[in-house]
Motif scaffolding. Structure first.
Motif, PDB file in Angstrom:
ATOM      1  N   ILE A 192      -8.077   0.609   7.967  1.00 21.16           N
ATOM      2  CA  ILE A 192      -6.971   0.485   7.026  1.00 21.16           C
ATOM      3  C   ILE A 192      -6.914  -0.952   6.529  1.00 21.16           C
ATOM      4  O   ILE A 192      -6.827  -1.892   7.322  1.00 21.16           O
ATOM      5  CB  ILE A 192      -5.642   0.872   7.696  1.00 21.16           C
ATOM      6  N   ALA A 193      -6.982  -1.107   5.217  1.00 20.03           N
ATOM      7  CA  ALA A 193      -6.995  -2.448   4.636  1.00 20.03           C
ATOM      8  C   ALA A 193      -5.614  -3.084   4.750  1.00 20.03           C
ATOM      9  O   ALA A 193      -4.599  -2.436   4.492  1.00 20.03           O
ATOM     10  CB  ALA A 193      -7.431  -2.368   3.178  1.00 20.03           C
ATOM     11  N   ALA A 194      -5.599  -4.349   5.150  1.00 21.95           N
ATOM     12  CA  ALA A 194      -4.338  -5.078   5.232  1.00 21.95           C
ATOM     13  C   ALA A 194      -3.776  -5.290   3.832  1.00 21.95           C
ATOM     14  O   ALA A 194      -4.513  -5.480   2.859  1.00 21.95           O
ATOM     15  CB  ALA A 194      -4.547  -6.413   5.921  1.00 21.95           C
ATOM     16  N   ALA A 195      -2.471  -5.255   3.739  1.00 24.47           N
ATOM     17  CA  ALA A 195      -1.805  -5.433   2.451  1.00 24.47           C
ATOM     18  C   ALA A 195      -1.874  -6.888   2.004  1.00 24.47           C
ATOM     19  O   ALA A 195      -1.973  -7.808   2.821  1.00 24.47           O
ATOM     20  CB  ALA A 195      -0.355  -4.985   2.557  1.00 24.47           C
ATOM     21  N   SER A 196      -1.785  -7.088   0.724  1.00 28.24           N
ATOM     22  CA  SER A 196      -1.725  -8.444   0.181  1.00 28.24           C
ATOM     23  C   SER A 196      -0.283  -8.779  -0.167  1.00 28.24           C
ATOM     24  O   SER A 196       0.566  -7.904  -0.316  1.00 28.24           O
ATOM     25  CB  SER A 196      -2.605  -8.558  -1.070  1.00 28.24           C
ATOM     26  N   ILE A 197      -0.013 -10.063  -0.282  1.00 33.51           N
ATOM     27  CA  ILE A 197       1.314 -10.544  -0.634  1.00 33.51           C
ATOM     28  C   ILE A 197       1.454 -10.575  -2.150  1.00 33.51           C
ATOM     29  O   ILE A 197       0.669 -11.223  -2.845  1.00 33.51           O
ATOM     30  CB  ILE A 197       1.570 -11.951  -0.056  1.00 33.51           C
ATOM     31  N   ALA A 198       2.458  -9.856  -2.670  1.00 34.85           N
ATOM     32  CA  ALA A 198       2.646  -9.796  -4.120  1.00 34.85           C
ATOM     33  C   ALA A 198       3.458 -10.973  -4.638  1.00 34.85           C
ATOM     34  O   ALA A 198       3.322 -11.373  -5.805  1.00 34.85           O
ATOM     35  CB  ALA A 198       3.332  -8.484  -4.492  1.00 34.85           C
ATOM     36  N   ARG A 199       4.324 -11.528  -3.773  1.00 33.94           N
ATOM     37  CA  ARG A 199       5.214 -12.593  -4.232  1.00 33.94           C
ATOM     38  C   ARG A 199       5.608 -13.447  -3.037  1.00 33.94           C
ATOM     39  O   ARG A 199       5.772 -12.939  -1.930  1.00 33.94           O
ATOM     40  CB  ARG A 199       6.473 -11.979  -4.852  1.00 33.94           C
ATOM     41  N   GLY A 223       0.177   5.212  15.987  1.00 34.64           N
ATOM     42  CA  GLY A 223      -0.861   6.224  15.882  1.00 34.64           C
ATOM     43  C   GLY A 223      -1.500   6.300  14.519  1.00 34.64           C
ATOM     44  O   GLY A 223      -2.647   6.725  14.379  1.00 34.64           O
ATOM     45  N   GLU A 224      -0.781   5.853  13.462  1.00 37.21           N
ATOM     46  CA  GLU A 224      -1.321   5.986  12.115  1.00 37.21           C
ATOM     47  C   GLU A 224      -1.859   4.679  11.539  1.00 37.21           C
ATOM     48  O   GLU A 224      -2.356   4.650  10.412  1.00 37.21           O
ATOM     49  CB  GLU A 224      -0.263   6.554  11.179  1.00 37.21           C
ATOM     50  N   GLY A 225      -1.744   3.554  12.263  1.00 41.36           N
ATOM     51  CA  GLY A 225      -2.321   2.299  11.793  1.00 41.36           C
ATOM     52  C   GLY A 225      -1.416   1.462  10.921  1.00 41.36           C
ATOM     53  O   GLY A 225      -1.883   0.679  10.093  1.00 41.36           O
ATOM     54  N   TRP A 226      -0.097   1.562  11.119  1.00 44.93           N
ATOM     55  CA  TRP A 226       0.809   0.791  10.262  1.00 44.93           C
ATOM     56  C   TRP A 226       0.721  -0.705  10.496  1.00 44.93           C
ATOM     57  O   TRP A 226       0.949  -1.507   9.574  1.00 44.93           O
ATOM     58  CB  TRP A 226       2.248   1.279  10.397  1.00 44.93           C
ATOM     59  N   LEU A 227       0.347  -1.119  11.723  1.00 45.28           N
ATOM     60  CA  LEU A 227       0.210  -2.555  11.975  1.00 45.28           C
ATOM     61  C   LEU A 227      -0.924  -3.160  11.157  1.00 45.28           C
ATOM     62  O   LEU A 227      -0.785  -4.249  10.584  1.00 45.28           O
ATOM     63  CB  LEU A 227      -0.010  -2.803  13.465  1.00 45.28           C
ATOM     64  N   ASP A 228      -2.048  -2.466  11.102  1.00 47.96           N
ATOM     65  CA  ASP A 228      -3.192  -2.970  10.327  1.00 47.96           C
ATOM     66  C   ASP A 228      -2.902  -2.964   8.823  1.00 47.96           C
ATOM     67  O   ASP A 228      -3.546  -3.695   8.066  1.00 47.96           O
ATOM     68  CB  ASP A 228      -4.442  -2.131  10.603  1.00 47.96           C
ATOM     69  N   ALA A 229      -1.962  -2.135   8.399  1.00 50.41           N
ATOM     70  CA  ALA A 229      -1.640  -2.062   6.974  1.00 50.41           C
ATOM     71  C   ALA A 229      -0.677  -3.147   6.530  1.00 50.41           C
ATOM     72  O   ALA A 229      -0.421  -3.312   5.333  1.00 50.41           O
ATOM     73  CB  ALA A 229      -1.051  -0.680   6.645  1.00 50.41           C
ATOM     74  N   GLN A 230      -0.125  -3.908   7.487  1.00 48.97           N
ATOM     75  CA  GLN A 230       0.761  -5.010   7.129  1.00 48.97           C
ATOM     76  C   GLN A 230      -0.065  -6.227   6.723  1.00 48.97           C
ATOM     77  O   GLN A 230      -1.263  -6.294   7.004  1.00 48.97           O
ATOM     78  CB  GLN A 230       1.674  -5.328   8.306  1.00 48.97           C
TER      79      GLN A 230
END
Length: 341
Positions: free
Chosen positions: A21-28, A330-337
């Motif tokens: 899961i790709a980590a999110a980028s900062i929009a602002r 279980g769904e990878g929400w940490l990696d998506a932050q």
């Protein structure tokens, strides 16, 4: 048809393999600075400036300083990363307590409150300045109700009910938590664990989650008061590779509800731990439903010979269920932050 067999075999393995899961980028990015060098001087003003129903990660960088304000992250303000310069230099402080002259109850006494899902805080201190040495009463430093909330290298300072780990899945890494009575409490489904940060390619720093008691006329204290109330509730507090120390004796926890669940794994316990370890409190008569457990712990306070007879002995497969990150993720929400820097 060997090639077909090979293809099907590889395809089957691919289906079973975890998907990165790709980590999110900062929009602002918003800067808060007491000295006026940023976009706002108040943390609350910065949070209020984030649009309701926001779905893009916004970083609020808080420059060093003591921000004397109550801060509230509403449920409509998701995807916020609140970042200080360091927990030692950036703090949010206020002094409300349960039953003060303003009529505040436990929840509204909180210095910092977050109802939003998808929230991250790092390198910042949340402190309730009420002094409970002689007169303990609930005085919350941080009240966390949003799901998918993570805290890195943060500090939580108070006396009673310091950290309200109330609802949702939460992750605390390399944090410091201080108090006397029930100073980690709530219904949350949470893991507290060690932080390993590599500052250079050949130099890594290990920062355990540190749990510390403070002096008070209340003796002994209680580290946890977990509120799981039924077998179908996924809630529970899991402490991995933490340390417990401080100047005052304490129990590891007491059962706030009938199915309270707290697990200490490979945690160092100083000699301040009361030999019995746990109190049944509100679960009197429901000892069989309470899950208080320890495994692989060290230090003079980890001696199990004097523990209450109803402390759980978890099988290896049961223990693995709780100490694995999948217990909360279980769904990878940490990696998506957003990635940590």
């Amino acid at each position: 048809m060997w090639w077909l067999v090979l293809f099907l075999s590889v395809f089957s393995i691919a289906l079973r393999a975890p998907v990165a899961i790709a980590a999110a980028s900062i929009a602002r990015t918003i800067v808060v600075d007491l000295k006026g060098g940023g976009d706002f001087k108040s943390i609350q003003q910065a949070i209020d400036s984030v649009p309701d129903n926001n779905n893009k990660w916004t970083k609020i960088h808080v420059a060093a300083g003591v921000y004397r304000e109550k801060v509230n992250v509403k449920s409509t303000k998701s995807y916020i990363l609140l970042e200080g310069d360091a927990a030692q230099t950036t703090s949010i402080e206020w002094g409300d307590y349960n039953g003060d002259s303003s009529g505040h109850d436990t929840e509204t006494s909180a210095t910092f409150t977050s109802y939003a899902s998808n929230f991250v805080a790092k390198r910042i201190t949340f402190k309730n300045t009420y002094n409970g040495f002689a007169n303990l009463t609930p005085a919350v430093a941080a009240w966390i109700l949003g799901d998918k909330s993570a805290f890195y290298d943060c500090s939580f300072i108070g006396f009673q009910d310091t950290l309200a780990d109330m609802l949702g899945r939460h992750y605390f890494k390399g944090c410091y938590i201080e108090g006397v009575v029930d100073f980690i409490f709530g219904y949350g489904q949470s893991i507290y664990e060690v932080s390993l940060r590599c500052v250079r390619s050949n130099c890594c720093v290990t920062q355990r989650c540190k749990i510390s008691t403070v002096k008070s006329l209340q003796k002994p204290g209680y580290v946890t008061a977990q509120g799981r109330n039924s077998a179908s509730d996924n809630g529970g507090f899991v402490f991995k590779s933490c340390t417990i120390s401080g100047p005052q004796a304490t129990y590891l926890g007491r059962a706030w509800r009938h199915s309270s669940r707290v697990i200490f794994y490979q945690t160092f316990m100083s000699d301040i731990i009361v030999p019995a370890g746990w109190r049944i409190w509100n679960a009197q008569g429901y000892e069989g439903l309470v899950t208080f457990a320890e495994s692989g712990c060290a230090g003079p306070g980890s001696d199990l010979s004097g523990r209450v007879k109803w402390e759980k002995q978890l099988r290896n497969d049961e223990l693995k269920t709780f100490i694995d990150i999948s217990y909360i993720d279980g769904e990878g929400w940490l990696d998506a932050q957003p990635p940590l820097d």
